[in-house]
Design an enzyme around this catalytic site. Sequence first.
Site, PDB file in Angstrom:
ATOM      1  N   LYS A  15       0.818  -1.209   0.000  1.00 26.18           N
ATOM      2  CA  LYS A  15       0.000   0.000   0.000  1.00 26.18           C
ATOM      3  C   LYS A  15       0.858   1.268   0.000  1.00 26.18           C
ATOM      4  O   LYS A  15       0.649   2.167  -0.804  1.00 26.18           O
ATOM      5  CB  LYS A  15      -0.921   0.014   1.244  1.00 26.18           C
ATOM      6  CG  LYS A  15      -1.829  -1.210   1.341  1.00 26.18           C
ATOM      7  CD  LYS A  15      -2.695  -1.185   2.597  1.00 26.18           C
ATOM      8  CE  LYS A  15      -1.938  -1.213   3.906  1.00 26.18           C
ATOM      9  NZ  LYS A  15      -1.222  -2.480   4.181  1.00 26.18           N
ATOM     10  N   ARG A  90      -9.738   0.441   8.814  1.00 25.07           N
ATOM     11  CA  ARG A  90      -9.308  -0.900   9.184  1.00 25.07           C
ATOM     12  C   ARG A  90     -10.377  -1.665   9.951  1.00 25.07           C
ATOM     13  O   ARG A  90     -10.149  -2.824  10.295  1.00 25.07           O
ATOM     14  CB  ARG A  90      -8.073  -0.802  10.077  1.00 25.07           C
ATOM     15  CG  ARG A  90      -6.740  -1.062   9.393  1.00 25.07           C
ATOM     16  CD  ARG A  90      -5.682  -0.779  10.438  1.00 25.07           C
ATOM     17  NE  ARG A  90      -4.428  -1.439  10.257  1.00 25.07           N
ATOM     18  CZ  ARG A  90      -3.372  -0.912   9.635  1.00 25.07           C
ATOM     19  NH1 ARG A  90      -3.448   0.241   9.047  1.00 25.07           N
ATOM     20  NH2 ARG A  90      -2.238  -1.572   9.599  1.00 25.07           N
ATOM     21  N   ARG A 129      11.750  -5.030   5.092  1.00 25.33           N
ATOM     22  CA  ARG A 129      11.395  -3.632   4.797  1.00 25.33           C
ATOM     23  C   ARG A 129      12.279  -2.662   5.567  1.00 25.33           C
ATOM     24  O   ARG A 129      12.550  -2.837   6.729  1.00 25.33           O
ATOM     25  CB  ARG A 129       9.933  -3.408   5.188  1.00 25.33           C
ATOM     26  CG  ARG A 129       9.521  -1.940   5.221  1.00 25.33           C
ATOM     27  CD  ARG A 129       8.030  -1.773   5.133  1.00 25.33           C
ATOM     28  NE  ARG A 129       7.293  -2.228   6.286  1.00 25.33           N
ATOM     29  CZ  ARG A 129       5.961  -2.216   6.352  1.00 25.33           C
ATOM     30  NH1 ARG A 129       5.239  -1.786   5.326  1.00 25.33           N
ATOM     31  NH2 ARG A 129       5.345  -2.643   7.426  1.00 25.33           N
ATOM     32  N   ARG A 163      11.208  -0.440  11.193  1.00 22.25           N
ATOM     33  CA  ARG A 163      10.151  -0.248  12.195  1.00 22.25           C
ATOM     34  C   ARG A 163      10.245  -1.309  13.291  1.00 22.25           C
ATOM     35  O   ARG A 163      10.460  -2.483  12.995  1.00 22.25           O
ATOM     36  CB  ARG A 163       8.782  -0.342  11.518  1.00 22.25           C
ATOM     37  CG  ARG A 163       8.417   0.929  10.766  1.00 22.25           C
ATOM     38  CD  ARG A 163       7.216   0.768   9.874  1.00 22.25           C
ATOM     39  NE  ARG A 163       6.103   0.054  10.472  1.00 22.25           N
ATOM     40  CZ  ARG A 163       4.959  -0.185   9.833  1.00 22.25           C
ATOM     41  NH1 ARG A 163       4.791   0.252   8.581  1.00 22.25           N
ATOM     42  NH2 ARG A 163       3.989  -0.827  10.422  1.00 22.25           N
ATOM     43  N   ARG A 174      -0.547  -8.733  13.416  1.00 26.52           N
ATOM     44  CA  ARG A 174      -1.126  -7.734  12.511  1.00 26.52           C
ATOM     45  C   ARG A 174      -1.948  -8.413  11.419  1.00 26.52           C
ATOM     46  O   ARG A 174      -2.997  -7.914  11.012  1.00 26.52           O
ATOM     47  CB  ARG A 174      -0.018  -6.857  11.928  1.00 26.52           C
ATOM     48  CG  ARG A 174       0.501  -5.856  12.969  1.00 26.52           C
ATOM     49  CD  ARG A 174       1.914  -5.386  12.698  1.00 26.52           C
ATOM     50  NE  ARG A 174       2.074  -4.740  11.422  1.00 26.52           N
ATOM     51  CZ  ARG A 174       3.253  -4.535  10.841  1.00 26.52           C
ATOM     52  NH1 ARG A 174       4.371  -4.936  11.423  1.00 26.52           N
ATOM     53  NH2 ARG A 174       3.317  -3.942   9.674  1.00 26.52           N
TER      54      ARG A 174
END
Length: 219
Positions: A15, A90, A129, A163, A174
Amino acid sequence: MTLNIILLGPPGAGKGTQAARLEDEHGMVQLSTGDMLRAAVKAGTPIGVQAKAVMDAGELVSDDIVSGLIGERLDQLGAETSVIFDGYPRTAAQADALDTILSDRGRQLDHVIELLVEEDALVDRITGRFSCGTCGAGYHDRYKLPKVADTCDQCGGHDFKRRPDDNEETVRTRMAEYRAKTAPILPIYDARGIVTRVDGMAPIDQVNDAIEAVLTPAG
Ligand code: ADP
Ligand code: ADP
Ligand code: ZN
């Protein structure tokens, strides 16, 4: 024409990557509740203090907080600005709130783009990431390395960060949150006929092409 679109998909679906492309190519503005919350945590605001432990655990921050952030941010944009909602809504309550937030501002939802991905690939995407600490540009250890080693393509910076919630255990939580609370909002948008499903497992450029085709239909 002013567009309001949602990019929907589990953590790591792409996203943020696709929203950044749309910002560059169309001057749209990405509204990422994850980015807003991380900024609040960094600044130590009351919202940040409240959200930090929830985010570190991979659970969802309260609907009122995120919807409040979205409304505030929209008010800072001109009425003509096209927006991409990334990571919001969400939950069903957030989807309801978004309808009100948009209609109060004379906006309407044009497209919901669902990025379809295989769950097995997501842990790999998320644990690889990283992003530029200076400008926020997103990268991946294998799928999107900077063109010059240790140098940001966008700003030339050398300071990269990861992160704290991008670890395998939190990612599993998640994903479970996504399945339980976020995926169930799709039927609301399906009923309105505004959902397009895009293959999120394709290379980044191809995903971008597929989204472009939704935003600017041929003819
Ligand atoms: P999200 O915002 O949905 O959580 P990101 O856009 O941050 O996801 O993407 C997660 C990671 O996967 C990033 O490191 C990004 O560079 C990488 N990535 C994004 N899209 C693709 C893709 N189509 N193929 C391979 N890797 C991708
Ligand atoms: P990703 O797309 O990789 O899942 P985000 O950056 O969108 O991650 O979100 C990071 C964390 O911030 C989430 O795990 C959650 O704790 C919180 N968060 C972000 N957006 C929302 C939202 N709309 N509702 C509730 N919590 C949110
Ligand atoms: Zn940078």
